[in-house]
Design a protein around this motif. Structure first.
Motif, short mmCIF file in Angstrom:
data_model
loop_
_atom_site.label_atom_id
_atom_site.label_comp_id
_atom_site.label_asym_id
_atom_site.label_seq_id
_atom_site.Cartn_x
_atom_site.Cartn_y
_atom_site.Cartn_z
N LEU A 1 36.65 1.78 93.53
CA LEU A 1 37.94 2.21 94.07
C LEU A 1 37.88 2.48 95.57
O LEU A 1 38.85 2.23 96.28
CB LEU A 1 38.44 3.45 93.33
N CYS A 2 36.73 2.96 96.06
CA CYS A 2 36.59 3.19 97.51
C CYS A 2 36.73 1.88 98.27
O CYS A 2 37.43 1.80 99.28
CB CYS A 2 35.24 3.82 97.82
N VAL A 3 36.07 0.83 97.78
CA VAL A 3 36.15 -0.47 98.46
C VAL A 3 37.54 -1.08 98.24
O VAL A 3 38.08 -1.73 99.13
CB VAL A 3 35.03 -1.41 97.98
N LEU A 4 38.12 -0.86 97.07
CA LEU A 4 39.45 -1.39 96.80
C LEU A 4 40.48 -0.78 97.75
O LEU A 4 41.38 -1.48 98.21
CB LEU A 4 39.84 -1.12 95.34
N VAL A 5 40.33 0.49 98.05
CA VAL A 5 41.24 1.14 99.01
C VAL A 5 41.12 0.45 100.38
O VAL A 5 42.14 0.18 101.04
CB VAL A 5 40.95 2.65 99.10
N LEU A 6 39.90 0.16 100.80
CA LEU A 6 39.72 -0.55 102.07
C LEU A 6 40.36 -1.94 102.02
O LEU A 6 40.97 -2.38 103.00
CB LEU A 6 38.24 -0.67 102.41
N ALA A 7 40.23 -2.62 100.89
CA ALA A 7 40.82 -3.95 100.75
C ALA A 7 42.35 -3.87 100.82
O ALA A 7 43.01 -4.71 101.44
CB ALA A 7 40.38 -4.61 99.44
N VAL A 8 42.93 -2.86 100.19
CA VAL A 8 44.39 -2.69 100.22
C VAL A 8 44.85 -2.35 101.63
O VAL A 8 45.87 -2.88 102.11
CB VAL A 8 44.82 -1.61 99.20
N THR B 1 43.40 -3.22 104.44
CA THR B 1 43.35 -4.44 105.26
C THR B 1 44.44 -5.43 104.87
O THR B 1 44.96 -6.15 105.72
CB THR B 1 41.97 -5.12 105.17
N ARG B 2 44.83 -5.45 103.60
CA ARG B 2 45.94 -6.32 103.17
C ARG B 2 47.24 -5.84 103.79
O ARG B 2 48.05 -6.65 104.26
CB ARG B 2 46.03 -6.32 101.64
N LEU B 3 47.46 -4.53 103.80
CA LEU B 3 48.67 -3.98 104.41
C LEU B 3 48.69 -4.19 105.92
O LEU B 3 49.77 -4.28 106.51
CB LEU B 3 48.81 -2.49 104.07
N ALA B 4 47.51 -4.27 106.52
CA ALA B 4 47.43 -4.52 107.96
C ALA B 4 47.64 -6.00 108.29
O ALA B 4 47.70 -6.36 109.46
CB ALA B 4 46.08 -4.05 108.50
N GLY B 5 47.75 -6.82 107.26
CA GLY B 5 48.00 -8.25 107.49
C GLY B 5 46.75 -9.10 107.63
O GLY B 5 46.83 -10.25 108.01
N LEU B 6 45.60 -8.54 107.31
CA LEU B 6 44.34 -9.27 107.41
C LEU B 6 43.97 -9.81 106.02
O LEU B 6 43.12 -9.26 105.33
CB LEU B 6 43.24 -8.36 107.96
N VAL C 1 32.81 -11.23 101.96
CA VAL C 1 32.34 -10.94 100.61
C VAL C 1 31.04 -10.15 100.70
O VAL C 1 30.84 -9.16 99.98
CB VAL C 1 32.16 -12.24 99.79
N ALA C 2 30.15 -10.58 101.60
CA ALA C 2 28.89 -9.86 101.78
C ALA C 2 29.14 -8.46 102.32
O ALA C 2 28.46 -7.49 101.92
CB ALA C 2 27.98 -10.64 102.73
N VAL C 3 30.12 -8.32 103.21
CA VAL C 3 30.46 -6.99 103.73
C VAL C 3 30.98 -6.10 102.59
O VAL C 3 30.60 -4.94 102.47
CB VAL C 3 31.50 -7.10 104.86
N GLY C 4 31.84 -6.64 101.74
CA GLY C 4 32.33 -5.88 100.59
C GLY C 4 31.22 -5.50 99.63
O GLY C 4 31.18 -4.39 99.10
N PHE C 5 30.29 -6.42 99.43
CA PHE C 5 29.12 -6.17 98.56
C PHE C 5 28.28 -5.04 99.14
O PHE C 5 27.89 -4.11 98.42
CB PHE C 5 28.31 -7.47 98.45
N LEU C 6 28.02 -5.09 100.43
CA LEU C 6 27.22 -4.04 101.07
C LEU C 6 27.97 -2.70 101.08
O LEU C 6 27.36 -1.64 100.85
CB LEU C 6 26.85 -4.45 102.49
N LEU C 7 29.26 -2.73 101.34
CA LEU C 7 30.04 -1.48 101.30
C LEU C 7 30.02 -0.85 99.91
O LEU C 7 29.97 0.37 99.78
CB LEU C 7 31.49 -1.75 101.73
#
Length: 145
Positions: free
Chosen positions: A24-31, A33-38, A108-114
């Motif tokens: 969930l911590c990484v999912l929050v970061l993904a959301v 970045t999605r809201l930021a348009g990335l 993907v590697a950044v998300g894996f490491l995070l």
């Protein structure tokens, strides 16, 4: 020197709360970045979170199976080494599959490491809580309460 704490109950549960909290911590970061348009970054972070969560599930299942060998630690270590290879194979094959599909694997590697960084932070948080509980128990035994 302080006493070691026991993570056996957490491992017996399968580590599910820790894995979910970490994902969930990484999912929050993904959301975010999605809201930021990335979109590319958020998609990569999400895929990395999925691969990292799969890796943690394999690791926790190996640790749970190794608990059966607490009287024979050498067999438990052999089992954990085998699960290490399962983890490498699973994550590696997913990364290779993404490369063959022409995905951008850097995020993907950044998300894996995070995912793994947040996992370590969660374990540190759990260790601090267990240590505080032991200190409270020691004080209550000394005080006679």
């Amino acid at each position: 020197m302080k006493n070691n704490f026991d993570l056996t109950p957490l491992v017996r549960q399968g580590g599910t709360p820790v894995i979910i909290r970490t994902a969930l911590c990484v999912l929050v970061l993904a959301v975010i970045t999605r809201l930021a348009g990335l979109d590319e970054i958020s998609t990569g972070l999400f895929r990395g979170m999925v691969v990292g969560a799969l890796d943690m599930v394999i690791m926790c299942s190996g640790a749970r199976k190794a608990l059966a060998f607490k009287d024979d630690p050498e067999r438990g270590v052999k089992l954990l080494k085998r699960y290490r290879y399962y983890r490498i194979f699973a994550a590696g094959s997913l990364f290779v599959a993404m490369l063959k599909m022409k995905y951008h694997v850097f995020y993907v590697a950044v998300g894996f490491l995070l995912t793994h960084i947040f996992y370590i932070l969660n374990l540190i948080f759990i260790a601090c809580q267990l240590q505080k509980e032991e200190e409270r128990e020691e004080r209550s035994v000394k005080d006679g309460k």
